[in-house]
Design a protein around this motif. Structure first.
Motif, short mmCIF file in Angstrom:
data_model
loop_
_atom_site.label_atom_id
_atom_site.label_comp_id
_atom_site.label_asym_id
_atom_site.label_seq_id
_atom_site.Cartn_x
_atom_site.Cartn_y
_atom_site.Cartn_z
N UNK B 70 0.84 -1.20 0.00
CA UNK B 70 0.00 0.00 0.00
C UNK B 70 0.87 1.25 0.00
N UNK B 71 1.92 1.24 0.81
CA UNK B 71 2.80 2.40 0.91
C UNK B 71 3.48 2.71 -0.41
N UNK B 72 3.80 1.66 -1.17
CA UNK B 72 4.57 1.85 -2.39
C UNK B 72 3.71 1.97 -3.65
N UNK B 73 2.40 1.99 -3.48
CA UNK B 73 1.52 2.19 -4.65
C UNK B 73 1.75 3.61 -5.19
N UNK B 74 1.52 3.81 -6.49
CA UNK B 74 1.72 5.14 -7.07
C UNK B 74 0.93 6.21 -6.30
N UNK B 75 1.48 7.41 -6.26
CA UNK B 75 0.88 8.51 -5.49
C UNK B 75 -0.58 8.74 -5.88
N UNK B 76 -0.88 8.61 -7.18
CA UNK B 76 -2.24 8.91 -7.63
C UNK B 76 -3.18 7.70 -7.58
N UNK B 77 -2.73 6.61 -6.96
CA UNK B 77 -3.60 5.43 -6.87
C UNK B 77 -4.79 5.71 -5.96
N UNK B 78 -5.97 5.21 -6.33
CA UNK B 78 -7.15 5.35 -5.48
C UNK B 78 -6.98 4.43 -4.26
N UNK B 79 -7.83 4.62 -3.21
CA UNK B 79 -7.72 3.73 -2.04
C UNK B 79 -7.75 2.24 -2.42
N UNK B 80 -8.69 1.85 -3.28
CA UNK B 80 -8.76 0.42 -3.63
C UNK B 80 -7.62 -0.02 -4.53
N UNK B 81 -7.09 0.90 -5.34
CA UNK B 81 -5.90 0.53 -6.14
C UNK B 81 -4.70 0.31 -5.21
#
Lengths: 198, 198
Positions: B70-81
């Motif tokens: 979760x921490x490393x997901x892209x900055x613009x990722x939505x909560x579920x992404x």
């Protein structure tokens, strides 16, 4: 002859939760709980088979009320409308004793690994009770699970806000201030939040 | 000198889960687990401080992987992404041993009140790990809680389908058949279900 003492059940629950916080769950005995509540040990055993069941009893009542409310919601109610009916039914059974108990219970749970496990199982059981009641209404599986989880989140959030509100606030809390308002508002908030999951 | 035996950790976990199912959690001793796994008692204690921690260890790893993804997901990722990124990271750490373990663990949990409580606490802990990681990303509170709960539901549903699928089916399960496919499909299914909550 067994004698039922008015208020003994509630006094036992309050005494138990306080002792669990002060001494820990494991170190607290039934004799200590009875003494603190001002009843005999045999009175304790007329209400609860042991100290663990004292905690489980409330959970079973709550599960039953949530499921009943869901079962009796209008036929055309949406899954979340049915959950709201369950929350309303269960919330209406909670009075001033439950409100006072909230912060104490939270402190007791924070202090005991065993109570954390029980508390977690309680959440899972309440979700399962709501999910089962929704499936019985014909709500399909993933939606029913999701609605059950939302119901538990709403109940927990509402109960925390109701029982931990600032009692010394200027606009002193109304005695009429009922748990149902809080749990239903929390459900609305969660429904709104589900739109921004992405 | 302590000696680390290849595969001992996994053998200990499988042996423990089998014994919990056969004899119950309480009645199973560390000596029995070590014997079944073909190692000495002192080897057991090089991996786990006690039989309870043998169960907790996996939970902590899982929480960490979910939070890292979760921490490393892209900055613009939505909560579920972001939750999907957490599921992907955690799922990729699960191999054939975890797949085999699924039905056994389920049987062990069904047979033990103590393991039911531990299992419930595991769900609550995984949800909390995801919720905290989402809040750190700036996701507001009710949405973060909801997304964390969806993540746990997706992980549990995906893991069950992955580990309990019919192994004798004609289209024999592919060894390449990875958990991530199942958890991400479950998350998609839950996202779709959230539209029909009403």
């Amino acid at each position: 002859m067994a004698r039922w003492e008015p208020g003994a059940r509630e006094r036992l629950v309050v005494a138990a939760v306080d002792l669990f916080t002060e001494r820990g769950y494991d170190a607290t005995t039934v004799a200590q709980i009875a003494e603190r509540a001002g009843v005999t040990k045999s009175t304790f055993f007329r209400y609860f088979p042991d100290k663990r069941e004292l905690l489980v009893a409330g959970q079973e009542t709550l599960s039953r009320l949530l499921a009943e409310g869901i079962a009796e919601a209008p036929v055309n109610a949406s899954p979340l409308e049915a959950v709201a009916a369950g929350l309303k039914r269960a919330s209406s059974a909670m009075g001033p004793v439950n409100r006072k108990l909230g912060p104490r219970l939270k402190a007791a749970v924070a202090a005991s690994a065993e109570l954390q496990e029980r508390d977690a199982l309680k959440s899972v059981s309440l979700a399962a009770a709501m999910t089962t009641a929704l499936i019985t209404r014909g709500v399909p599986d993933p939606t029913a699970h999701l609605a059950g989880e939302l119901g538990v989140l709403a109940f927990k959030r509402g109960y925390t806000q109701w029982s931990e509100g600032d009692r010394d606030a200027e606009d002193d809390r109304d005695a009429e201030d009922e748990l149902a308002q809080y749990t239903l508002a929390a459900l609305d908030e969660l429904r709104a939040a589900s739109a921004s999951l992405g």
